[in-house]
Scaffold this motif. Structure first.
Motif, short mmCIF file in Angstrom:
data_model
loop_
_atom_site.label_atom_id
_atom_site.label_comp_id
_atom_site.label_asym_id
_atom_site.label_seq_id
_atom_site.Cartn_x
_atom_site.Cartn_y
_atom_site.Cartn_z
N UNK A 233 1.14 -0.92 -0.29
CA UNK A 233 0.22 0.46 -0.63
C UNK A 233 0.75 1.33 -0.21
N UNK A 234 1.31 1.80 -1.05
CA UNK A 234 2.29 2.66 -1.58
C UNK A 234 2.57 4.05 -0.07
N UNK A 235 1.06 4.26 -0.69
CA UNK A 235 0.59 5.85 0.14
C UNK A 235 1.13 5.78 1.68
N UNK A 236 0.11 4.66 2.11
CA UNK A 236 0.53 4.11 4.13
C UNK A 236 2.64 3.96 3.91
N UNK A 237 2.89 3.27 2.81
CA UNK A 237 4.23 2.95 3.05
C UNK A 237 5.56 4.47 3.14
N UNK A 238 4.36 5.13 2.11
CA UNK A 238 5.42 6.60 1.41
C UNK A 238 4.95 8.08 3.47
N UNK A 239 4.19 7.28 4.11
CA UNK A 239 2.88 8.35 5.54
C UNK A 239 4.71 7.55 6.24
N UNK A 240 4.87 5.79 6.59
CA UNK A 240 5.72 5.51 7.60
C UNK A 240 7.22 6.35 7.22
N UNK A 241 7.59 6.29 5.68
CA UNK A 241 8.78 7.02 5.27
C UNK A 241 8.90 8.01 5.55
N UNK A 242 8.23 8.75 5.20
CA UNK A 242 8.43 9.99 5.52
C UNK A 242 8.25 10.74 7.09
N UNK B 120 9.99 8.72 9.37
CA UNK B 120 11.44 8.25 9.87
C UNK B 120 12.57 9.76 10.44
N UNK B 121 13.22 8.70 11.29
CA UNK B 121 14.11 10.21 11.67
C UNK B 121 15.49 9.44 10.63
N UNK B 122 15.72 10.73 10.83
CA UNK B 122 16.57 11.39 9.11
C UNK B 122 17.43 10.10 9.13
N UNK B 123 18.46 9.15 9.54
CA UNK B 123 19.85 8.43 9.44
C UNK B 123 18.41 6.94 8.66
N UNK B 124 17.52 6.98 9.61
CA UNK B 124 16.60 5.49 8.51
C UNK B 124 15.93 5.77 7.58
N UNK B 125 15.28 7.40 7.31
CA UNK B 125 15.17 7.54 6.48
C UNK B 125 16.39 7.43 4.77
N UNK B 126 17.18 7.61 5.74
CA UNK B 126 17.81 7.49 4.39
C UNK B 126 18.56 6.59 4.41
N UNK B 127 18.90 5.36 5.34
CA UNK B 127 18.79 3.65 4.58
C UNK B 127 17.47 3.62 3.68
N UNK C 44 16.37 5.44 1.98
CA UNK C 44 16.46 6.26 0.34
C UNK C 44 17.19 5.33 -0.29
N UNK C 45 18.30 4.56 0.34
CA UNK C 45 19.35 3.58 -0.46
C UNK C 45 18.83 2.64 -1.17
N UNK C 46 17.86 2.04 -0.45
CA UNK C 46 16.69 0.75 -1.24
C UNK C 46 15.56 0.57 -2.06
N UNK C 47 16.00 2.55 -1.77
CA UNK C 47 14.07 2.77 -3.07
C UNK C 47 15.53 2.90 -4.19
N UNK C 48 16.64 3.84 -4.03
CA UNK C 48 17.49 4.23 -5.24
C UNK C 48 17.89 3.01 -5.53
N UNK D 101 5.88 13.04 1.73
CA UNK D 101 6.88 12.25 1.86
C UNK D 101 7.28 11.54 1.68
N UNK D 102 7.75 11.60 -0.29
CA UNK D 102 8.54 11.20 -1.05
C UNK D 102 9.18 11.81 -1.37
N UNK D 103 9.29 12.56 -1.96
CA UNK D 103 10.37 13.61 -2.79
C UNK D 103 10.73 14.36 -1.58
N UNK D 104 11.59 14.77 -2.54
CA UNK D 104 12.67 16.11 -1.85
C UNK D 104 12.28 17.28 -1.35
N UNK D 105 12.74 17.81 -0.32
CA UNK D 105 11.79 18.77 -0.50
C UNK D 105 12.44 19.94 0.72
N UNK D 106 11.60 21.11 1.11
CA UNK D 106 12.21 21.76 1.30
C UNK D 106 10.94 23.31 2.53
N UNK D 107 11.62 24.34 2.60
CA UNK D 107 10.57 25.12 3.10
C UNK D 107 10.52 26.11 1.95
#
Length: 327
Positions: A156-165, A167-174, A176-180, A211-217
Motif C-alpha cells: 500500500x504505497x501511500x501508507x508506505x510513503x507516510x511511514x518513510x516520511x 522516519x528519523x533522518x538516518x533511518x530515512x536515509x537507509x 532512500x538507499x534501498x529505493x534508489x 512524504x516521498x519527494x525532496x522537500x524544503x520550506x
C-alpha cells in the motif's frame, strides 16, 4: 531583520497551497537584510525539480577537488535512465549539468547525483539547511510513487510513503538507499507508464509528494539558494560554468523590469505542483533570492501548471521590485 507579508494578490488561476518567500541579501556575506512572504513560508513542501541546482553545484565542487572533470563522461543505461527525454549514450559532466538545468532533464540530474553520492549529498544538504531534505534521485521517487517498489514501500504505497516520511533522518536515509537501488531495476519507460496510471487512478494520495519527494520550506530554500547560486564556494572557472548554466534556467521574465546583471532561475512542475526559485544580482550591486512553492493545485496536468509560470514569474518580479524600493 524586517519581514512583511506581500500585498500583491496571486495571479488568477492559482489554486492549492502557496507559500512564498523573497529576501534581499548582503552581497558579500549573503545574510538576509529584509524579506516579504506569502502564506506559511516555514511549511515543508515538495521541491519537484528545484533540487537540481544543488546536484550541479556539488558536481562542480568535485571538479574543483579533482575528483571529476568537466569532460568526465557518463553513460546512460537502462538502470540509470529516468522518466521523459534523456541524453543517449555518453555525455560529459558539463553537458549533463546544462541539460539538468536548461531542460530539467531527469536522467542528466540522476547521473550526476549518483556520481556525487546520494547519501553524501543528503548529509551535506542537511548540514547546510536542516529544513531541506534531498535524499532521492528522480527515478527513485517516481518509481516509489508509482507503486513499483512494494518490497520497500509496502504494497500500500501511500501508507508506505507516510511511514518513510515520518522516519528519523538516518533511518530515512537507509530507506532512500534501498529505493534508489530498487529503482535501477525498473526502466524509465516502465516508470513513466505506471505514473500515468497512478496519477489518474484511485491509488493517488495528495500527501505522497511531500512524504516521498525532496522537500524544503520557502524560507529555508531561499536562504540556501542565496548561498548556492552565486557560486561563491567554487573556483573561478567552475563558478563561471555554474553561473552560465543557471542564467539559462527556467524561468525569468522575458524582458525584466529589474535591471539585472545575473538572474539564476529554476522551475519544477508535476501533478498539481509548480515550484520556482532564483537568485538575482541587480546593476546597482544588490542581491535577492526567492522561492515559490505551490502544491495541491486543482490543476493536475503538468503542462497546464506550466502555463502559470509566466504570470507567476511576473508576480515574483513585482515582489522583488518592492523589496528593492525598501532600501
Amino acid at each position: 531583520m524586517p519581514i512583511s507579508p506581500t500585498g500583491l494578490p496571486l495571479p488568477a488561476g492559482v489554486t492549492g497551497r502557496v507559500n512564498f518567500y523573497a529576501a534581499e541579501y548582503q552581497p558579500k556575506t549573503l545574510t538576509p537584510i529584509r524579506a516579504v512572504f506569502l502564506g506559511r513560508p516555514d511549511d515543508v513542501q515538495p521541491l519537484a525539480s528545484l533540487f537540481k541546482p544543488l546536484v550541479v553545484q556539488r558536481a562542480l565542487r568535485d571538479v574543483d577537488a579533482g575528483r571529476l572533470r568537466l569532460n568526465t563522461q557518463f553513460t546512460t543505461t537502462a538502470a540509470n535512465r529516468s522518466i521523459e527525454a534523456y541524453p543517449a549514450g555518453a555525455n560529459s559532466l558539463q553537458v549533463l549539468a546544462r541539460r539538468a538545468i536548461f531542460l530539467s532533464d531527469n536522467t542528466a540530474s540522476d547521473l550526476l547525483h549518483l556520481a556525487y553520492g546520494p547519501e553524501r549529498l543528503a548529509r551535506e544538504v542537511r548540514q547546510d539547511s536542516p529544513c531541506t531534505s534531498v535524499l532521492l534521485t528522480t527515478k527513485a521517487w517516481w518509481a516509489a510513487q508509482a507503486g513499483l517498489i512494494p518490497a520497500v514501500m509496502t504494497p500500500e504505497t501511500a501508507a508506505g510513503a507516510r511511514l518513510y516520511g515520518a522516519q528519523p533522518f538516518d533511518q530515512r536515509l537507509q530507506t532512500a538507499q534501498s529505493l534508489i537501488a530498487a529503482s535501477q531495476k525498473r526502466t524509465g519507460p516502465e516508470v513513466e507508464r505506471q505514473l500515468d496510471l497512478y496519477f489518474h487512478g484511485p491509488a493517488y494520495a495528495p500527501d505522497m509528494e511531500v512524504n516521498l519527494q525532496n522537500t524544503s520550506t520557502a524560507r529555508a530554500y531561499t536562504d540556501l539558494m542565496a548561498r548556492t547560486l552565486p557560486g561563491q564556494s567554487l573556483r573561478p572557472a567552475t563558478r563561471a560554468v555554474l553561473r552560465d548554466i543557471m542564467s539559462a534556467g527556467c524561468c525569468r521574465p522575458a524582458a525584466p523590469k529589474l535591471k539585472t546583471t545575473y538572474w539564476a532561475a529554476k522551475a519544477g512542475s508535476g501533478w498539481g505542483i509548480l515550484t520556482l526559485t532564483g537568485y538575482v544580482e541587480t546593476a546597482d550591486g544588490r542581491a535577492f533570492a526567492y522561492t515559490y512553492l505551490n502544491d495541491g493545485s486543482v490543476t493536475t496536468d503538468a503542462e497546464e501548471m506550466e502555463r502559470q509560470i509566466r504570470p507567476v514569474v511576473a508576480w515574483i518580479e513585482q515582489n522583488l521590485s518592492g523589496l528593492k524600493v525598501l532600501r
